[in-house]
Scaffold this motif. Structure first.
Motif, PDB file in Angstrom:
ATOM      1  N   ALA A 195       0.783  -1.274  -0.061  1.00 39.79           N
ATOM      2  CA  ALA A 195      -0.023   0.100   0.031  1.00 39.79           C
ATOM      3  C   ALA A 195       0.825   1.269  -0.167  1.00 39.79           C
ATOM      4  N   ARG A 196       2.043   1.292   0.821  1.00 46.56           N
ATOM      5  CA  ARG A 196       2.839   2.512   0.653  1.00 46.56           C
ATOM      6  C   ARG A 196       3.311   2.603  -0.974  1.00 46.56           C
ATOM      7  N   SER A 197       3.756   1.494  -1.545  1.00 46.08           N
ATOM      8  CA  SER A 197       4.568   1.808  -2.779  1.00 46.08           C
ATOM      9  C   SER A 197       3.606   1.787  -4.082  1.00 46.08           C
ATOM     10  N   TYR A 198       2.444   1.448  -3.967  1.00 39.57           N
ATOM     11  CA  TYR A 198       1.437   1.349  -5.242  1.00 39.57           C
ATOM     12  C   TYR A 198       0.921   2.829  -5.807  1.00 39.57           C
ATOM     13  N   PRO A 199       0.833   3.118  -6.983  1.00 40.23           N
ATOM     14  CA  PRO A 199       0.360   4.451  -7.351  1.00 40.23           C
ATOM     15  C   PRO A 199      -1.074   4.690  -6.839  1.00 40.23           C
ATOM     16  N   ALA A 200      -1.104   5.853  -6.013  1.00 39.81           N
ATOM     17  CA  ALA A 200      -2.358   6.339  -5.347  1.00 39.81           C
ATOM     18  C   ALA A 200      -3.432   6.224  -6.146  1.00 39.81           C
ATOM     19  N   ASP A 201      -3.376   6.551  -7.518  1.00 39.79           N
ATOM     20  CA  ASP A 201      -4.511   6.703  -8.279  1.00 39.79           C
ATOM     21  C   ASP A 201      -4.835   5.543  -9.121  1.00 39.79           C
ATOM     22  N   GLN A 202      -4.430   4.291  -8.536  1.00 41.22           N
ATOM     23  CA  GLN A 202      -4.509   2.979  -9.072  1.00 41.22           C
ATOM     24  C   GLN A 202      -4.968   2.068  -7.886  1.00 41.22           C
ATOM     25  N   VAL A 203      -5.534   2.429  -6.836  1.00 41.55           N
ATOM     26  CA  VAL A 203      -5.958   1.527  -5.931  1.00 41.55           C
ATOM     27  C   VAL A 203      -7.411   1.667  -5.388  1.00 41.55           C
ATOM     28  N   MET A 204      -7.919   0.580  -4.932  1.00 38.36           N
ATOM     29  CA  MET A 204      -9.406   0.854  -4.305  1.00 38.36           C
ATOM     30  C   MET A 204      -9.435   0.055  -2.926  1.00 38.36           C
ATOM     31  N   ALA A 205     -10.478   0.144  -2.396  1.00 38.94           N
ATOM     32  CA  ALA A 205     -10.704  -0.623  -1.084  1.00 38.94           C
ATOM     33  C   ALA A 205     -11.864  -1.584  -1.275  1.00 38.94           C
ATOM     34  N   GLU A 206     -11.804  -2.923  -0.696  1.00 35.07           N
ATOM     35  CA  GLU A 206     -12.554  -3.716  -0.940  1.00 35.07           C
ATOM     36  C   GLU A 206     -12.754  -4.595   0.514  1.00 35.07           C
ATOM     37  N   THR A 207     -13.727  -5.616   0.683  1.00 34.48           N
ATOM     38  CA  THR A 207     -14.049  -6.474   1.576  1.00 34.48           C
ATOM     39  C   THR A 207     -13.972  -8.041   1.386  1.00 34.48           C
ATOM     40  N   ASP A 208     -14.230  -8.235   0.100  1.00 34.10           N
ATOM     41  CA  ASP A 208     -13.957  -9.824  -0.390  1.00 34.10           C
ATOM     42  C   ASP A 208     -15.067 -10.560   0.799  1.00 34.10           C
ATOM     43  N   GLY A 209     -16.102  -9.788   1.255  1.00 38.29           N
ATOM     44  CA  GLY A 209     -17.095 -10.480   1.941  1.00 38.29           C
ATOM     45  C   GLY A 209     -17.697 -11.556   1.229  1.00 38.29           C
ATOM     46  N   PRO A 210     -18.150 -12.648   1.964  1.00 33.82           N
ATOM     47  CA  PRO A 210     -18.107 -12.668   3.756  1.00 33.82           C
ATOM     48  C   PRO A 210     -16.929 -13.337   4.175  1.00 33.82           C
ATOM     49  N   TRP A 211     -15.743 -13.239   3.295  1.00 37.11           N
ATOM     50  CA  TRP A 211     -14.512 -13.725   3.894  1.00 37.11           C
ATOM     51  C   TRP A 211     -14.343 -12.993   5.293  1.00 37.11           C
TER      52      TRP A 211
END
Length: 259
Positions: A195-211
């Protein structure tokens, strides 16, 4: 915010109602609902009809499932073709890293080429209809998948819950591919480093629920509001304000999926 990857069809009806209610009060405006097979795809389409402004369905075949027979593949692809205007992406698709490891440990034969061929059929579909792809491809599998994406000229690729070598991460970033972080960003050092290194404009947030997750989420039902905590963790790693992080992750997801 938007939960960029969730298996909503795997929750029971009472849980789904609770999730949608909590979303309304928790600041979550949408869900990218990925599928694991034809039945799952049909269920997610029904959920999109039930919650039309909230559920954005993706259709596909999860690679950690047993290999489908030809009739099953044709039925799924034919159905996807009929419903292609209602799908936001092709997914979840990819390669069976964990299944392959388990079978190798048990001393059982495994035909990776068959899964590669299956993936190619879904990539061909995505290319034909101009759809983004949602990928399950980690570690060394990601390099092979990158080769296939280039072969089929797929530009919009989302590697969910990604883990891999530094050279693979750099290749994916250079190609403009997106990745997404789950709640384990709060307690997994490997994911924090990514998360520190990947371009900030190419990231998203997920849950992969119900995992289910560990750390501060142990024993809890995984639900979309957890992406707010993912955003806070990402904000701290990036050195930005939580509100800025939430907006960035939201806009990245909207831009990638065209929501």
């Amino acid at each position: 915010m938007i939960d960029a990857h969730i298996h909503l069809d795997q929750y029971n009806d009472a849980e789904i109602k609770r999730i949608v209610k909590n979303m309304q009060f928790g600041g979550i405006e949408g869900l990218v609902c990925v599928s694991t097979n034809l039945e799952s795809s049909m269920a997610n389409l029904a959920l999109a009809e039930r919650y039309p402004e909230t559920v954005h369905p993706a259709f596909g075949y999860h690679p950690e499932n047993p290999l489908p027979n030809e009739e099953e593949v044709i039925r799924l692809l034919s159905w996807m073709e009929r419903e292609e205007r209602r799908m936001i992406a092709v997914g979840e698709i990819g390669l069976p890293y964990y299944l392959r490891r388990r079978m190798a440990k048990e001393g059982r034969p495994f035909d990776l080429n068959a899964y590669v061929h299956l993936l190619e059929r879904f990539l061909s579909f995505a290319g034909q209809y101009g759809k983004p792809v949602v990928l399950h491809a980690v570690y060394e599998d990601a390099d092979l998948v990158c080769d296939l994406l280039e072969r089929y000229r797929i530009r919009k690729a989302h590697f969910h819950w990604f883990k891999g070598a530094k050279h693979t991460v750099q290749r994916m970033a250079d190609l403009g591919y997106y990745i997404s972080f789950t709640p384990d960003l709060l307690y997994e050092s490997e994911i924090m480093e990514l998360a520190r290194s990947y371009p900030a404009d190419q990231v998203m947030a997920e849950t992969d629920g119900p995992w289910p997750f560990e750390g501060p989420f142990a024993g809890q039902l995984t639900q979309p509001t957890m992406v707010l905590k993912v955003a806070e963790a990402w904000a701290a790693l990036q050195g930005v304000a939580p509100e800025e992080a939430r907006c960035q992750l939201r806009e990245n997801t909207r831009r990638f999926y065209g929501i």
